[in-house]
Design an enzyme around this catalytic site. Sequence first.
Site, PDB file in Angstrom:
ATOM      1  N   CYS A  38       0.819  -1.222   0.000  1.00  0.00           N
ATOM      2  CA  CYS A  38       0.000   0.000   0.000  1.00  0.00           C
ATOM      3  C   CYS A  38       0.850   1.269   0.000  1.00  0.00           C
ATOM      4  O   CYS A  38       0.325   2.358  -0.199  1.00  0.00           O
ATOM      5  CB  CYS A  38      -0.929   0.025   1.213  1.00  0.00           C
ATOM      6  SG  CYS A  38      -0.039   0.049   2.775  1.00  0.00           S
ATOM      7  N   CYS A 107      -2.892  -3.400   8.638  1.00  0.00           N
ATOM      8  CA  CYS A 107      -2.322  -2.098   9.019  1.00  0.00           C
ATOM      9  C   CYS A 107      -1.725  -2.138  10.428  1.00  0.00           C
ATOM     10  O   CYS A 107      -0.889  -1.305  10.769  1.00  0.00           O
ATOM     11  CB  CYS A 107      -3.380  -1.004   8.955  1.00  0.00           C
ATOM     12  SG  CYS A 107      -4.308  -0.979   7.413  1.00  0.00           S
TER      13      CYS A 107
HETATM   14 FE1  FES Z   1      -1.408   0.523   4.311  1.00  0.00          FE
HETATM   15 FE2  FES Z   1      -3.251   0.736   6.147  1.00  0.00          FE
HETATM   16  S1  FES Z   1      -3.539   0.631   3.985  1.00  0.00           S
HETATM   17  S2  FES Z   1      -1.143   0.375   6.420  1.00  0.00           S
END
Ligand code: FES
Length: 138
Positions: A38, A107
């Site tokens: 991400c 996360c």
């Molecule tokens: Fe990357 Fe939350 S989407 S840590």
Amino acid sequence: MSYSMFYNEKVLEHFLNPRNVGEIPDADGVGTIGDPTCGDYLRVYIRVKDGRLVDVKFKLYGCPAAIGTSSVTTELARGKTLEEAYQIAEEDIIKALGGLPDQKIHCSVLGPAALRLAILDYISKSRPQTPDGQQSEN
Ligand code: FES
């Protein structure tokens, strides 16, 4: 969708008022980790005194769940011994926040991982040095 439909109140509270944000100048240990899937990125700073974490701060580029989980990681870690802080796991973070949406569980990995790296950084820096500046094996 609004955040309040997705995250519980405690997560939102930490997201809106994150604890211990910032840097510790001349920190005793620093740990940095990113999530390549991400692109979120966390740096944790620690101050250690008599084997305890007397200060823990963080800087983050990340999603609301990463902000909330990083914030609560610093809260859980403060005042703990190095060993206790090293044992903090993502389950502890999720529990302290009263749960996370399934797709946001990942996360919660960043906080404990960066904290462990900061502790390892502190330990590696505090190993005795030989006269030529190399770290001793002892
Ligand atoms: Fe990357 Fe939350 S989407 S840590």
